[in-house]
Structures are given as structure tokens and as C-alpha cells.
Design a protein around this motif. Structure first.
Motif: not given
Length: 679
Positions: A316, A385-390, A392-393, A396
Motif C-alpha cells: 500500500k 474506517f468508513l472514511h478510509w473505505k470511501e 480508498r474507493a 480506485e
């Protein structure tokens, strides 16, 4: 019991449903009775006195000396105590046993032979109380020497308290156990107590041995089955191990090492209990697990470190799987922030745990405060964690958006992002731009097509009247006319011929632009074609006063093209040089080849100043803005169109007044006559 004393009878006993039907139980009862007889002699208590699963009492001359009779009625004589189904009574050197309300035959033929099913108790003809209490029990470590207690081989002497004067006390010639009654009651189902392990230890040991035998037997049968399977279906076994390797290859290396530490650690600790059967079962199970570890190493040895948390983190940080530098930087920044938050969260969790323990011990603060802090921390961690997922999306989506833009640049159909993706709006905007560009291009192509069609139609319609004009002009030249009229007819014929050539050129350009130009493909020598063109243009070249210098190779330069169209290309280029070059200057026509392609270069000095912004290959663009040179402005446009139609490359550049045109064609190898072979 030592490891060496384990016998098949112990294994068989472990599968009995009633632990009281086992040799271990009989030995435990024998030990308890011996300990109570020792208490009669010495007054010292042993561990069996604290077994809560055993109720007992010792009477001498009907007087209770010691006992554990809490909740017992009738001094254990009724044999009906709740939870107890085994009763033993020792009296006058003999033992009686009742189990489940029925008396048990203890002595048989009254000879003790140390057989498996025999009770090791006093009362046999060859095992009386003195021999039994003096160490007759064969189990090591639990017998005692009667002589060491009494000080002599004779029974214990008693002294009357308070008598002094040096007189020898009178010896008691009776047995020490005369008048002694001992009663025991064993629990039907032993219960665990922290400070007593007697009967419960017997039942637990039997359960552990049964479990160990099942595990060992199962492992043995599984091993036999695998051996048979490996012999009969070797291919399937290899496929199974490879499939297991692919499955374990997806697990992080840190998880594997942590699991191995959890397994090996207890094994090292349990080495001190190696005599227990459960140790063997645990060791065998660990061996099976090590087989999977070895298979994992063999199948994934090249990628063990990559499939790990550290490898994931390093990937990463490097931005693996991301194409854009912006993606890599954003991912690296996001991972660093996430790791910082996780470290801070672990520190906060440790602090909150310490606060909870402090509140639990001291009660100085309310205990719900640490719970509230922990709950808030979990909520914040979930939000991060939700902010990290967003994030990362979005990273991408940047790559997908870049691919979409690249597809638009290549005039291809790009893939739009789904509506739920973070950058779906930008993707839709790019798609709208692409659609607008395509629409604009289509409109421009439609306009160009209409223009070409118009020119083609007009050119076609002009041919018929021009042909008539030229025919009548020719007839007038044959008539007897005055000189001034004949001059008019000559001018009319020249202008009509010029208009005819212009219409033909416009027609040719239109056909080339629309892709309707008919070509006759053939192999031709480019050097020979240039020499022929120069020969046909020799008279205009000589009349122009220019010094046209040529450099053509002697060997053939073979290309594949339409000879007539290519002749027209070089004819137009030479005419352009003759028409627009500075008077008395030099012009150059050269042909060079590198074996892969042939390049014709035509250079001249322009008579007029050249404009940098003008595209001389456009239709109707001329070097002389006054339009007094008689040119149509289509010569270079025709040359470029015909060159590209024949598969060549047409390049034009200007440097001050130097005008350069390059025409390049790929070379071909000469065709071999039939019956010959290439070397």
C-alpha cells in the motif's frame, strides 16, 4: 501413575460408563482406607481427608474420632444418602462394600493375587490389616512403613497420660485397629472442587484418557486412510495438498506464526506432563498441523512474505496496483493516517482498560465511565474506517476515470463508473464531453462531406459545357478570321483549357478526400519514375531559368503504388518549384533510401515571403496572394492526397524562404522469378 504403568486394562477402563467399575477407583479407595488407618496410628491427616466427593467417618469403640459427615444421617449405615451410591465399611480387619444398594463380593476365594479386578483391601488370608497398612499396596509413593511409626515391629504402645516416675508403661498386646470402624461413601458423579482432586481426579483422568485414545486412534486411522489413499489415488492426494496450499496461501503470515506460537507454547509447557496420554494426543494433533505448515511452505515459499500484513502495508505504501502517481501518493498518505489512528486507538484502549481496572478495584470513579469512553472510541474508530473505505474507493475511481479519459483521447468507448461510486459525477461529465466531441466531429465530417459532394457535383456539371466551349473554340481557330478576332479565339481557348484542368483537379481532390479514388497497384522503381517525370518536364525546367539539381541512386528503389497517381504527385511538385521559386536560384530533388523506405526530398527558395501560419496543402491555397500566377491552389493538395492514398507519407515544412517537401514510401523486396529461391 507413571507412564510406564499404563496398561491395556487402563484403556479399557476409560471407556466404562461408571468410573466406580475401574481399577483407578479401586486403587483410590484402597489409598483412602490406608490413609485412615494411618490416621488411627499417627493422628496425621492426608489429602483424602479434604475430598468433598468422599464422605467418611472413623469410630473407635463406637466413638467418632474424625470424619466428614456434613449432611449425612445415620453415620453412613443406611446406604441411601442422596448422590452417593458406593459404601465401604471396615470392621475387625474385614471390609464390606455396597454399590447401588447391593453388596459386592470383595474377597472371592480370599486369596489376594494382584489381579486387575481384585480389590486391594485388608481381610484376605495373605493380606491382613497390618500388612496392608504397612505398605502392602503395590502403587509406589503411597504406602508407609508401620515399623517407622511404632518404633518396633510390635503394635503401637499406649501410655497413660500424666504418669511419671520412670516406670515402663504397660504394653498393649492387642492390635492397634481393634474396635476401629471406618465407613466411606463415594459420590456417584464427582464434582470439581478447587482444593480436592481425589475422586474427581479419577473420573477426569478416565475422561482424559478416553479422549486421548479417541484422538490417537482417530489420528492413527486417519493416517492409515491417508497412506492407503496416497498409494491408490496419488494424483488426487497431490491435488488435495495443492488446493490446501492455495487456501493457506491466502492467510497472512503473521496469523500463521501467531497460531503456531499458540500451539507450540502450550506444548512446551505440557512437557512436564508428558506421562499423561493427553500430551500424546496434543503432540499428534500438532504434527498434523505442522504437515499443513510444511505443505504451505512448499506451495507458497515464493510468496510467503508478500501475503502478510507487513507485505500488504508495504504494498500500500508503494502504491501496488495503482497506475497514476497521484493514486500512489493518495494511497500512501491514507495508509499512514490509518496506521496512526490504529496506533492511537490501541493506546487509548490500553488506557481505558487501565481506567476500568482501577475503577473495578478502588471504586473511586463510576464503572460506567470507562464503558462510555470505550463506546465513544469504537464509534470514532468506525467513522475513521468508513472514511478510509470511501477514500480508498475514490483512489480506485481516479484510475478508472483516467482510463476513461484515455479511451476518449483514443476515440474509443470508455467505461463509465457506476452511479454509487464517489466520482460518478466526474465520470458522467467526461462522458458528456466525449459525446459532445463526437457530435462536433460528426457535424464537421458531415460538413466536409457535403462540401466534397458539392465540389464533385459542380465539377461534373462543368465538364459538359467546357467540352462544348473547347470544341467550338477549336472550330473557330480553323475559320478565316481577322487577326484581332483570332487573338480573341486563342485567349478563349487557353482560358477554357485552364478551366478544364482546374475542374479536373478539383474533381480528383474530391475523389481522393471521399475515398473514391481508383488505384492501380503495381511494383515500380521510384528512381526510374522520377527520371521519367524529370524528362517529361525538361522543357519547362529549361525555360524557367532555375538550376535544378538532382541526386538519384543508380540501383532500383522498389515500392508498391499507383504509377499514374504518383507521376502526378511529382509532376505537381516540380511545377510548384518552377512556378514559385526565386529566379536564378537553385532547387534540389534527391532520393535517399535506407533499405526500409525511400524518401524523395524537393527543396527550393521561394520567390515570395512564406507565411508560417499558412497550410500550403489545403485546397485553393496559393503562394501568390495576388492570384496572378495562373495557379489553381490545388497542386500540393492533390500531391498530398495522392501520396497518402498510395500508402506514403507527405511532409511539408518551411524555414524562412526555404520550402521543403518530403515524400516517403516503404520499400519492398524484389519479386523472384518462378523456380528461383532466396538465399
Amino acid at each position: 501413575m507413571s507412564a510406564g504403568s499404563l496398561e491395556l486394562g487402563d484403556v479399557a477402563d476409560s471407556f466404562r460408563s461408571d468410573y466406580q467399575d475401574t481399577r483407578r477407583f479401586r486403587r483410590e479407595i484402597s489409598y483412602d482406607l490406608r490413609a485412615m488407618l494411618e490416621f488411627v496410628l499417627t493422628g496425621e491427616e492426608t489429602s483424602c481427608f479434604q475430598d468433598e466427593n468422599l464422605r467418611w467417618g472413623i469410630w473407635q469403640d463406637e466413638k467418632l474420632l474424625a470424619g466428614n459427615l456434613n449432611g449425612i444421617t445415620g453415620n453412613l449405615t443406611g446406604h441411601q444418602e442422596p448422590g452417593y451410591n458406593f459404601y465401604l465399611e471396615y470392621r475387625d480387619g474385614k471390609v464390606q462394600i455396597w454399590k447401588d444398594g447391593a453388596e459386592v463380593d470383595v474377597y472371592g476365594d480370599e486369596v489376594y493375587r494382584e489381579q486387575w479386578e481384585q480389590w486391594e483391601l485388608p481381610g484376605y488370608r495373605n493380606l491382613d490389616t497390618e500388612l496392608f497398612a504397612g505398605g502392602g499396596w503395590t502403587d509406589s509413593g503411597r504406602g508407609f512403613d508401620l515399623s517407622s511409626i511404632t518404633g518396633a515391629a510390635t503394635p503401637m504402645a499406649t501410655a497413660v497420660p500424666g504418669e511419671t516416675g520412670g516406670e515402663e508403661p504397660a504394653a498393649d498386646t492387642g492390635e492397634p485397629w481393634d474396635g476401629v470402624t471406618i465407613r466411606l461413601a463415594a459420590a456417584q458423579t464427582p464434582v470439581y472442587f478447587y482444593h480436592s482432586m481425589g475422586l474427581y481426579d479419577v473420573a477426569d483422568t478416565l475422561y482424559t484418557m478416553r479422549l486421548a485414545v479417541c484422538i490417537v486412534g482417530g489420528c492413527f486411522l486417519l493416517g492409515v486412510a491417508l497412506v492407503v489413499w496416497s498409494l491408490l489415488w496419488r494424483r488426487w492426494m497431490a491435488l488435495t495438498f495443492r488446493a490446501a496450499g492455495r487456501l493457506t496461501g491466502k492467510i497472512w503470515l503473521e496469523v500463521k506464526l501467531l497460531l503456531l506460537a499458540f500451539l507450540v507454547g502450550p506444548l512446551m509447557v505440557s512437557l512436564s506432563y508428558a506421562y499423561e496420554p493427553i500430551f500424546l494426543a496434543f503432540a499428534i494433533g500438532l504434527c498434523w498441523i505442522l504437515v499443513f505448515y510444511l505443505n504451505d511452505f512448499l506451495c507458497n515459499r515464493g510468496r510467503l512474505c508478500r501475503v502478510s500484513f507487513c507485505g500488504w502495508l508495504a504494498g500500500k505504501l508503494r502504491g501496488d496496483g495503482l497506475d497514476l502517481p497521484l493514486q500512489r501518493r493518495a494511497m500512501r498518505s491514507g495508509v499512514v493516517h490509518l496506521m496512526a489512528v490504529v496506533i492511537l486507538a490501541l493506546g487509548a484502549a490500553a488506557f481505558d482498560l487501565g481506567l476500568f481496572l482501577s475503577a473495578w478495584r478502588s471504586g473511586s470513579i463510576r464503572i460506567w465511565v470507562p464503558f462510555l469512553i470505550g463506546l465513544v472510541g469504537l464509534v470514532l474508530l468506525g467513522i475513521v474506517f468508513l472514511h478510509w473505505k470511501e477514500e480508498r474507493a475514490m483512489i480506485e475511481d481516479l484510475g478508472a476515470l483516467s482510463d476513461q479519459i484515455e479511451a476518449v483521447r483514443r476515440k474509443q468507448q470508455g467505461t463509465m463508473l457506476a452511479a454509487e461510486r464517489p466520482l460518478a459525477g466526474l465520470s458522467q461529465a467526461v462522458a458528456d464531453i466525449d459525446s459532445g466531441l463526437q457530435q462536433a466531429v460528426e457535424e464537421r465530417l458531415r460538413s466536409e462531406r457535403m462540401k466534397v459532394e458539392l465540389i464533385t457535383n459542380v465539377s461534373h456539371d462543368l465538364k459538359t459545357p467546357l467540352t462544348s466551349i473547347l470544341s467550338y473554340a477549336a472550330l473557330l481557330e480553323e475559320e478565316e478570321l481577322p487577326d484581332h478576332v483570332r487573338d480573341y479565339v486563342t485567349i478563349l481557348n487557353d482560358k477554357a483549357q485552364r478551366l478544364k484542368n482546374m475542374v479536373q483537379e478539383v474533381f480528383d481532390v474530391s475523389k481522393a478526400a471521399s475515398g473514391n479514388l481508383n488505384l492501380h497497384w503495381e511494383e515500380l522503381d521510384l528512381a526510374k519514375l522520377l527520371r521519367q517525370t524529370l524528362a517529361d518536364q525538361a522543357e519547362p525546367i529549361a525555360a524557367s531559368g532555375l538550376d535544378l539539381r538532382t541526386r538519384l541512386p543508380a540501383e532500383p528503389v522498389l515500392i508498391r503504388a499507383d504509377g499514374d497517381r504518383l507521376y502526378r504527385v511529382f509532376q505537381n511538385l516540380i511545377q510548384n518549384v518552377l512556378q514559385y521559386s526565386l529566379e536564378g536560384s537553385r532547387a534540389y530533388l534527391t532520393l535517399e533510401t535506407n533499405g526500409e523506405s525511400g524518401r524523395v526530398c524537393v527543396q527550393n527558395i521561394s520567390r515570395e515571403e512564406l507565411s508560417r501560419e499558412k497550410d500550403f496543402t489545403e485546397r485553393f491555397v496559393r503562394g501568390d496572394e495576388s492570384r496572378s500566377d495562373g495557379g489553381s491552389g490545388l497542386g500540393l493538395a492533390i500531391a498530398k492526397s495522392f501520396t497518402e492514398a498510395c500508402g506514403g507519407t507527405f511532409r511539408l515544412r518551411t524555414d524562412a524562404d526555404l520550402f521543403t517537401v518530403e515524400v516517403e514510401f516503404p520499400c519492398i523486396h524484389p519479386s523472384l522469378p518462378e523456380g528461383t529461391e532466396s538465399v
